[in-house]
Each structure stands twice: as C-alpha cells, then as structure tokens.
Design a protein around this motif. Structure first.
Motif, PDB file in Angstrom:
ATOM      1  N   GLU A 175       4.764   2.463 -12.547  1.00 29.05           N
ATOM      2  CA  GLU A 175       4.309   1.281 -11.412  1.00 29.05           C
ATOM      3  C   GLU A 175       4.152   0.157 -12.185  1.00 29.05           C
ATOM      4  O   GLU A 175       4.681  -0.924 -11.412  1.00 29.05           O
ATOM      5  N   ASN A 176       4.077  -0.271 -13.385  1.00 28.45           N
ATOM      6  CA  ASN A 176       4.037  -1.605 -14.096  1.00 28.45           C
ATOM      7  C   ASN A 176       5.530  -2.214 -13.809  1.00 28.45           C
ATOM      8  O   ASN A 176       5.738  -3.383 -13.698  1.00 28.45           O
ATOM      9  N   ALA A 177       6.501  -1.091 -13.768  1.00 31.65           N
ATOM     10  CA  ALA A 177       7.898  -1.691 -13.680  1.00 31.65           C
ATOM     11  C   ALA A 177       8.181  -1.628 -12.431  1.00 31.65           C
ATOM     12  O   ALA A 177       9.447  -2.022 -12.028  1.00 31.65           O
ATOM     13  N   GLY A 178       7.466  -1.502 -11.472  1.00 38.30           N
ATOM     14  CA  GLY A 178       7.925  -1.605 -10.121  1.00 38.30           C
ATOM     15  C   GLY A 178       8.707  -0.143  -9.286  1.00 38.30           C
ATOM     16  O   GLY A 178       9.218  -0.683  -8.347  1.00 38.30           O
ATOM     17  N   LEU A 179       8.772   0.696 -10.201  1.00 36.17           N
ATOM     18  CA  LEU A 179       9.498   1.993  -9.680  1.00 36.17           C
ATOM     19  C   LEU A 179       8.786   2.788  -9.019  1.00 36.17           C
ATOM     20  O   LEU A 179       9.466   3.639  -8.226  1.00 36.17           O
ATOM     21  N   VAL A 180       7.349   2.990  -8.980  1.00 39.17           N
ATOM     22  CA  VAL A 180       6.556   3.822  -8.291  1.00 39.17           C
ATOM     23  C   VAL A 180       5.612   3.038  -7.668  1.00 39.17           C
ATOM     24  O   VAL A 180       5.015   2.033  -8.463  1.00 39.17           O
ATOM     25  N   GLY A 181       4.794   3.596  -6.938  1.00 34.11           N
ATOM     26  CA  GLY A 181       3.708   3.067  -6.218  1.00 34.11           C
ATOM     27  C   GLY A 181       2.501   3.987  -6.012  1.00 34.11           C
ATOM     28  O   GLY A 181       2.946   5.200  -5.622  1.00 34.11           O
ATOM     29  N   ARG A 182       1.316   4.031  -5.980  1.00 32.88           N
ATOM     30  CA  ARG A 182       0.150   4.837  -5.765  1.00 32.88           C
ATOM     31  C   ARG A 182      -0.441   4.307  -4.227  1.00 32.88           C
ATOM     32  O   ARG A 182      -0.435   3.165  -4.112  1.00 32.88           O
ATOM     33  N   ARG A 183      -0.892   5.508  -3.492  1.00 29.63           N
ATOM     34  CA  ARG A 183      -1.727   5.108  -2.404  1.00 29.63           C
ATOM     35  C   ARG A 183      -2.534   6.287  -2.030  1.00 29.63           C
ATOM     36  O   ARG A 183      -2.250   7.496  -2.579  1.00 29.63           O
TER      37      ARG A 183
END
Length: 108
Positions: free
Chosen positions: A36-44
């Motif tokens: 997530e910090n690398a912008g590869l995944v996101g949480r929702r």
C-alpha cells in the motif's frame, strides 16, 4: 497472488490472502502495508461485511504484475529454447504427471 486469488474483482479480504499465501495474519498485514505504501494495492471496506477490509490492486500494482508475468514467460521460453517440439511435449507431460501426483498426495 492477489491477481490470481480474485481475478474477477481484483480484490480480496486479508484472511483469504494469508490463507492462500500460507503465512501468518501479521505477516500478510506487513506485506499489505508495504504494498500500500508503494501504491501497488489499496484497502477499502467490504460493503457486504463492515468487519472485513478488502485489498485491491491499484493500476501500478496491476502494471507490475503484467511486467513480471511477461518477464517470467520470456524466461520460461528461454529455458526450453534448447528443446525441440517433441521434447517440449514430453517435458509438459512429465511436469503434468508430477503436479497430479502431488495433488493426489495432498502436496499442492
């Protein structure tokens, strides 16, 4: 793994991910945080279950997977380039037999 695990929606719950990866809950959390910090995944939040947070591939994550798979396929082609068509067919048959034997033994 995320792309393979839920290819239809490109998102999955954390529990499904750590079970598929065979690592601990804490281990998957650390990995998701880094991705997530690398912008590869996101949480929702999961609209069907507010207790569950879904993890989804972002555009950069999907692009990275595409590049990685392309490089992997090129490497596989390089590895078998010294084999003729009959030898490749024989290799494919033997690898299939190996996979089936492991599945039957509960190893895969």
């Amino acid at each position: 793994m995320l792309a393979q695990h839920s290819s239809s929606q490109r998102q999955s719950g954390r529990t499904a991910l750590y079970e598929a990866a065979m690592i601990s809950s804490g281990g998957i959390t650390i990995r998701i945080d880094r991705l997530e910090n690398a912008g590869l995944v996101g949480r929702r939040p999961n609209p069907a279950d507010k207790r569950v947070t879904l993890v989804a591939l972002m555009a950069d994550g999907l692009a990275l997977i595409d590049r990685t798979v392309a490089a992997h396929i090129a490497n596989q082609q390089r590895l078998v380039s010294g084999l003729d068509a009959q030898e490749r067919a024989q290799l494919a048959a033997l690898l299939g037999k190996l996979i089936r034997s492991q599945q039957n033994a509960g190893g895969v």
